[in-house]
Design a protein around this motif. Structure first.
Motif, PDB file in Angstrom:
ATOM      1  N   LEU A   3       1.232  -1.596  -0.093  1.00  0.00           N
ATOM      2  CA  LEU A   3      -0.035  -0.463  -0.077  1.00  0.00           C
ATOM      3  C   LEU A   3       1.271   1.126   0.084  1.00  0.00           C
ATOM      4  CD1 LEU A   3      -2.865  -1.235   2.508  1.00  0.00           C
ATOM      5  CD2 LEU A   3      -2.927  -0.671   0.157  1.00  0.00           C
ATOM      6  N   ALA A  31      -3.285   3.330   3.452  1.00  0.00           N
ATOM      7  CA  ALA A  31      -3.855   3.879   2.684  1.00  0.00           C
ATOM      8  C   ALA A  31      -4.890   4.548   2.103  1.00  0.00           C
ATOM      9  CB  ALA A  31      -5.449   2.355   3.078  1.00  0.00           C
ATOM     10  N   THR A  54      -5.766   6.449  -0.914  1.00  0.00           N
ATOM     11  CA  THR A  54      -7.200   7.336  -1.272  1.00  0.00           C
ATOM     12  C   THR A  54      -7.085   8.749  -1.539  1.00  0.00           C
ATOM     13  OG1 THR A  54      -8.275   5.805   0.014  1.00  0.00           O
ATOM     14  CG2 THR A  54      -9.803   8.372  -0.228  1.00  0.00           C
TER      15      THR A  54
END
Length: 306
Positions: free
Chosen positions: A223, A290, A294
């Motif tokens: 990630l 994460a 985003t």
């Protein structure tokens, strides 16, 4: 804008008309384009609407010229798109919608083919060979040091200009960008996580952490690579995250006295992977990565750096 039932929806007439005229807002146009990939009925209606516009006549001339110049043996249907992002019905005529599995397999693309998959198998076989062929006691520790970097390398190799000849085009489509990057990341993780974890279970412990202790670090590093790729590109991001991890775990073993490298590596891995504090830290790192990913999602709407 749309008529919905529980399982599917179809484009309303006013939506199709505004799309054909080129006045539909871009997010709605992208949604419609994605929908007609699997809905032959709506694709036919959109195509008919486009043919009724001034752009439709120009498209018909371009398509006729392309077909006239194509080799006689060509069998693939041609698709033309106008500035208003028109869609042709021919690719869907007489064909059932592609299954979700077929779409997913296509999207996984480079993540499950090429040199990466044999490389993962090579890592597993090499670890087993070191343990049971050469009698190396630190095979599990070495595997746990390398395993978190494997998904990072897979992500770097499966998305970007080097992985897709038409990356610039793909990144601009509704199914491209971050969605495609995440699909290929899931494909990478689905292959590497169970294979390397099972290999770790088959190896003697010899003081190394549990075989599954690397799963959260592997996810967090993958990630983090995706998030950093929005700034510096896939390869540079993989080098930063994967290289940072390898330096952190291998440096103590590299400066250890002769014969103590394996023990020092196992101790360093225990500090990095064992215990609730270490695993909680990796879980927090995965969540933060994460969140950053985003926030950086718009960067994936344009081609990334190599």
């Amino acid at each position: 804008m749309t008529n919905r039932d529980r399982r599917h929806w179809h484009a309303a007439d006013d939506l199709v008309a505004r799309y054909a005229e080129g006045v539909l807002p871009e997010p709605d146009a992208w949604s419609l384009e994605k929908h007609v990939e699997g809905c032959a009925g709506c694709a036919a209606r959109v195509s008919a609407a486009v043919r009724g516009t001034a752009a439709g006549a120009a498209l018909a001339q371009v398509r006729a010229a392309v077909l006239a110049s194509a080799p006689a043996t060509a069998t693939a249907p041609a698709t033309a798109t106008a500035p208003a992002t028109a869609v042709s019905e021919e690719p869907y005529a007489g064909q059932p919608p592609l299954s979700r599995f077929a779409r997913l397999l296509w999207a996984a693309g480079p993540a499950v083919r090429g040199a990466w998959l044999p490389a993962v198998l090579g890592v597993a076989v090499a670890a087993l060979g070191l343990a049971y062929g050469a009698g190396f006691p630190g095979a599990r520790a070495l595997l746990l040091a390398v395993a978190p970097v494997v998904p990072v390398a897979g992500v770097a190799l499966s998305y970007g200009p080097h992985a897709d000849p038409l990356h610039e085009v793909v990144a601009a489509t509704p199914g491209g960008g971050l969605r495609l990057a995440l699909t290929r990341t899931v494909a990478v993780l689905a292959v590497s996580l169970p294979l390397l974890t099972l290999t770790g279970l088959l190896l003697p412990a010899s003081g190394a952490p549990a075989a599954a202790a690397w799963l959260l670090p592997g996810l967090a590093l993958a990630l983090a690579s995706l998030a950093l790729a929005s700034f510096v590109g896939c390869r540079a991001a993989a080098a930063l995250t994967g290289g940072g991890w390898l330096c952190a775990v291998l440096a103590p073993a590299a400066v250890a006295p002769t014969g103590a490298a394996t023990t020092r590596l196992a101790e360093q891995l225990s500090r990095c992977l064992d215990g609730a504090a270490a695993q909680g830290g990796w879980a927090a790192a995965a969540v933060l990565s994460a969140v950053l990913l985003t926030a950086r999602r718009p960067a994936y709407h344009r081609p990334l750096r190599p």
